[in-house]
Write an enzyme that holds these catalytic residues in place. Structure first.
Site, short mmCIF file in Angstrom:
data_model
loop_
_atom_site.label_atom_id
_atom_site.label_comp_id
_atom_site.label_asym_id
_atom_site.label_seq_id
_atom_site.Cartn_x
_atom_site.Cartn_y
_atom_site.Cartn_z
N GLY A 269 127.58 157.19 -48.90
CA GLY A 269 126.96 156.35 -49.91
C GLY A 269 126.21 155.23 -49.23
O GLY A 269 126.42 154.94 -48.04
N GLN B 121 122.17 147.03 -48.31
CA GLN B 121 122.37 147.43 -46.91
C GLN B 121 121.05 147.71 -46.20
O GLN B 121 120.99 147.68 -44.97
CB GLN B 121 123.26 148.68 -46.82
CG GLN B 121 124.70 148.42 -47.21
CD GLN B 121 125.52 149.69 -47.11
OE1 GLN B 121 125.52 150.51 -48.00
NE2 GLN B 121 126.20 149.86 -45.98
N CYS C 120 132.23 152.15 -43.21
CA CYS C 120 131.00 151.62 -43.80
C CYS C 120 129.93 151.59 -42.72
O CYS C 120 130.19 151.15 -41.60
CB CYS C 120 131.25 150.22 -44.34
SG CYS C 120 129.79 149.45 -45.06
N LEU C 121 128.73 152.03 -43.08
CA LEU C 121 127.63 152.01 -42.10
C LEU C 121 127.31 150.58 -41.66
O LEU C 121 126.75 150.38 -40.59
CB LEU C 121 126.39 152.67 -42.70
CG LEU C 121 126.56 154.15 -43.07
CD1 LEU C 121 125.36 154.63 -43.87
CD2 LEU C 121 126.76 155.00 -41.82
N HIS D 54 133.55 151.08 -53.37
CA HIS D 54 133.02 150.59 -52.09
C HIS D 54 131.54 150.23 -52.23
O HIS D 54 131.11 149.13 -51.83
CB HIS D 54 133.23 151.65 -51.01
CG HIS D 54 132.65 151.29 -49.69
ND1 HIS D 54 133.42 151.05 -48.58
CD2 HIS D 54 131.36 151.10 -49.30
CE1 HIS D 54 132.63 150.73 -47.56
NE2 HIS D 54 131.37 150.76 -47.97
N GLU D 55 130.75 151.16 -52.79
CA GLU D 55 129.30 150.92 -52.87
C GLU D 55 128.97 149.76 -53.79
O GLU D 55 128.10 148.95 -53.50
CB GLU D 55 128.56 152.20 -53.30
CG GLU D 55 128.67 153.37 -52.34
CD GLU D 55 128.38 153.01 -50.90
OE1 GLU D 55 127.55 152.11 -50.64
OE2 GLU D 55 129.01 153.62 -50.01
N HIS E 198 129.18 146.26 -52.46
CA HIS E 198 128.03 145.77 -51.69
C HIS E 198 127.08 144.95 -52.59
O HIS E 198 126.39 144.06 -52.10
CB HIS E 198 127.24 146.94 -51.10
CG HIS E 198 127.83 147.52 -49.85
ND1 HIS E 198 127.94 146.81 -48.68
CD2 HIS E 198 128.32 148.76 -49.58
CE1 HIS E 198 128.47 147.59 -47.74
NE2 HIS E 198 128.72 148.77 -48.26
NI NI Z 1 129.52 150.34 -47.12
#
Ligand code: NI
Length: 164
Positions: free
Chosen positions: A47, A52, A101-102, A143-144, A147
């Protein structure tokens, strides 16, 4: 369109509260969605949220076929959520899945999340829709969407117990 740079923890832009999308006919919106798709594919993410890639709007994308970062997770259809709203269902907490997480490269943690969730959002055409999900799908959505409020998974980790 383009694979964009993913911001990493320490960048203050990851800590902003993003703004809702106001106009679904803005040509910048499909371009943003394609950049999110391309960047997620290039990085093997499950995701990605618009902040981000430095776009402070309430837009996330997620989906999972076979993902080497999450080899045991069930598939999730590719989904775009615009201006999402989450409502936990029940009291059950799931804390048994490793999360990454990226924007937090190299780290994984067991993060507690609501196990069952109802969410509503708009699709890219501006149509409202809703789903009830659980398990890894519910985890990814939480999670997404975190952000969008400037929250990263280390913020959700339980505090360590003092030595004693
Ligand atoms: Ni993330």
């Amino acid at each position: 369109m383009a694979v964009r740079d993913v911001l990493t923890i320490g960048d203050p832009r990851l800590r902003l509260v993003s703004a809702p999308v106001q106009r679904f006919d803005d040509p910048a919106l499909p371009a943003l969605l394609q950049d999110l798709r391309d960047t997620m594919a290039a990085t093997n993410g499950a995701g990605l949220a618009a902040p981000q890639i430095s776009v402070p709007l309430r837009v996330v994308i997620f989906g999972l076929t076979h993902n080497p970062r999450y080899p045991e997770a069930a598939p999730i259809p590719e989904t775009v959520l615009i201006n999402p709203e989450l409502t936990p269902l029940g009291e059950e907490i799931d804390d048994g899945a490793w999360e990454g997480c990226l924007s937090v490269p190299g780290w994984r943690a067991l993060v507690p999340r609501w196990r069952c969730l109802h969410y509503r959002a708009f699709d890219p055409a501006g149509r409202p829709f809703e789903r009830q999900v659980e398990g890894f799908h519910a985890r990814v959505v939480q999670h997404e969407c975190d952000h969008l409020d400037g929250v990263l998974f280390p913020d959700r980790m339980p505090a360590g117990l003092p030595r004693g």
